[in-house]
Design a protein around this motif. Structure first.
Motif, PDB file in Angstrom:
ATOM      1  N   SER A   1     -40.022  29.855  82.610  1.00 25.41           N
ATOM      2  CA  SER A   1     -39.616  31.238  82.845  1.00 25.41           C
ATOM      3  C   SER A   1     -38.399  31.298  83.766  1.00 25.41           C
ATOM      4  CB  SER A   1     -40.780  32.019  83.457  1.00 25.41           C
ATOM      5  OG  SER A   1     -40.374  33.323  83.788  1.00 25.41           O
ATOM      6  N   ALA A   2     -38.413  30.486  84.819  1.00 24.90           N
ATOM      7  CA  ALA A   2     -37.278  30.446  85.738  1.00 24.90           C
ATOM      8  C   ALA A   2     -36.023  29.981  85.004  1.00 24.90           C
ATOM      9  CB  ALA A   2     -37.584  29.530  86.926  1.00 24.90           C
ATOM     10  N   GLN A   3     -36.157  28.983  84.143  1.00 23.91           N
ATOM     11  CA  GLN A   3     -35.013  28.463  83.390  1.00 23.91           C
ATOM     12  C   GLN A   3     -34.475  29.520  82.428  1.00 23.91           C
ATOM     13  OE1 GLN A   3     -33.474  25.533  83.923  1.00 23.91           O
ATOM     14  NE2 GLN A   3     -31.943  26.130  82.436  1.00 23.91           N
ATOM     15  N   ILE A   4     -35.367  30.237  81.761  1.00 20.56           N
ATOM     16  CA  ILE A   4     -34.947  31.291  80.828  1.00 20.56           C
ATOM     17  C   ILE A   4     -34.194  32.389  81.580  1.00 20.56           C
ATOM     18  CG2 ILE A   4     -35.817  33.171  79.371  1.00 20.56           C
ATOM     19  CD1 ILE A   4     -38.009  31.145  78.451  1.00 20.56           C
ATOM     20  N   ASN A   5     -34.717  32.787  82.741  1.00 22.33           N
ATOM     21  CA  ASN A   5     -34.053  33.819  83.542  1.00 22.33           C
ATOM     22  C   ASN A   5     -32.676  33.359  84.003  1.00 22.33           C
ATOM     23  OD1 ASN A   5     -36.218  35.580  83.310  1.00 22.33           O
ATOM     24  ND2 ASN A   5     -37.142  34.943  85.226  1.00 22.33           N
ATOM     25  N   LEU A   6     -32.583  32.114  84.432  1.00 22.17           N
ATOM     26  CA  LEU A   6     -31.296  31.582  84.881  1.00 22.17           C
ATOM     27  C   LEU A   6     -30.298  31.532  83.726  1.00 22.17           C
ATOM     28  CD1 LEU A   6     -29.701  30.403  87.229  1.00 22.17           C
ATOM     29  CD2 LEU A   6     -30.531  28.142  86.551  1.00 22.17           C
ATOM     30  N   GLU A   7     -30.744  31.121  82.567  1.00 19.54           N
ATOM     31  CA  GLU A   7     -29.861  31.073  81.394  1.00 19.54           C
ATOM     32  C   GLU A   7     -29.387  32.469  81.002  1.00 19.54           C
ATOM     33  OE1 GLU A   7     -32.057  28.893  78.436  1.00 19.54           O
ATOM     34  OE2 GLU A   7     -31.794  26.994  79.511  1.00 19.54           O
ATOM     35  N   ALA A   8     -30.246  33.474  81.155  1.00 19.17           N
ATOM     36  CA  ALA A   8     -29.859  34.854  80.831  1.00 19.17           C
ATOM     37  C   ALA A   8     -28.762  35.339  81.783  1.00 19.17           C
ATOM     38  CB  ALA A   8     -31.070  35.781  80.904  1.00 19.17           C
ATOM     39  N   VAL A   9     -28.909  35.027  83.067  1.00 17.33           N
ATOM     40  CA  VAL A   9     -27.885  35.401  84.040  1.00 17.33           C
ATOM     41  C   VAL A   9     -26.575  34.688  83.724  1.00 17.33           C
ATOM     42  CG1 VAL A   9     -27.216  35.180  86.475  1.00 17.33           C
ATOM     43  CG2 VAL A   9     -29.506  35.981  85.889  1.00 17.33           C
TER      44      VAL A   9
ATOM     45  N   LYS B   1     -29.037  32.468  92.256  1.00 17.79           N
ATOM     46  CA  LYS B   1     -30.131  32.817  91.341  1.00 17.79           C
ATOM     47  C   LYS B   1     -30.993  31.601  91.038  1.00 17.79           C
ATOM     48  CE  LYS B   1     -29.545  37.205  90.564  1.00 17.79           C
ATOM     49  NZ  LYS B   1     -30.560  38.171  90.962  1.00 17.79           N
ATOM     50  N   ARG B   2     -30.371  30.429  90.895  1.00 21.03           N
ATOM     51  CA  ARG B   2     -31.134  29.199  90.658  1.00 21.03           C
ATOM     52  C   ARG B   2     -32.141  29.001  91.801  1.00 21.03           C
ATOM     53  NH1 ARG B   2     -27.221  25.952  89.895  1.00 21.03           N
ATOM     54  NH2 ARG B   2     -27.394  25.855  87.638  1.00 21.03           N
TER      55      ARG B   2
ATOM     56  N   PHE C   1     -34.880  31.744  91.617  1.00 20.71           N
ATOM     57  CA  PHE C   1     -35.839  31.574  90.523  1.00 20.71           C
ATOM     58  C   PHE C   1     -36.713  30.339  90.683  1.00 20.71           C
ATOM     59  CE2 PHE C   1     -32.628  33.920  87.599  1.00 20.71           C
ATOM     60  CZ  PHE C   1     -33.126  35.143  87.999  1.00 20.71           C
TER      61      PHE C   1
END
Length: 131
Positions: A3-11, A75-76, A79
């Motif tokens: 989930s953290a990786q997906i959020n970071l990729e979205a940003v 953000k990294r 997250f």
């Protein structure tokens, strides 16, 4: 972690899209400037103004890239810190519950490990509820 990786990729994707927009704008202005330099009737002041616009836009793009990198880094941390904290707590709990004196990270460069070494990864995964 996923989930953290997906959020970071979205940003990161949002910043990438904005950067691409800025690059398209720069390319368009650069093409206009280039075509004007080929025109023998082009006025020097207009050419200078266009060149200044290009320089300013290039500076904006560079500043945006730097700021985007800084924000992605923040953000990294934002997250992934909860994930790291949860993992560290699980490691601490496993160490305490099993009476371990030390738990080493094999990525830290262990030079020697005896045959009676215990791999606590399965215990930590169990503590975290990971199969």
């Amino acid at each position: 972690m996923d989930s953290a990786q997906i959020n970071l990729e979205a940003v990161a994707q949002q910043y990438q899209e904005k950067l691409e927009q800025l690059q398209v704008e720069f390319n368009k202005k650069y093409d206009e400037y280039n075509s004007m330099t080929q025109d023998p009737t082009a006025v020097e002041l207009i050419l200078k103004t266009k060149a200044d616009e290009l320089t300013t836009l290039q500076q904006r793009i560079q500043a945006f890239q730097q700021e985007a990198q800084n924000e992605i880094s923040k953000k990294r941390t934002e997250f992934f810190q909860p994930v790291q904290n949860k993992a560290q707590k699980a490691i601490n709990d496993v160490g305490s519950e099993n009476g371990f004196t030390y738990i080493f990270d094999v990525n830290a460069g262990i030079v020697y490990a005896a045959d009676n070494t215990i791999d606590v990864l399965p215990l930590v995964k169990k503590k975290l509820g990971i199969e």
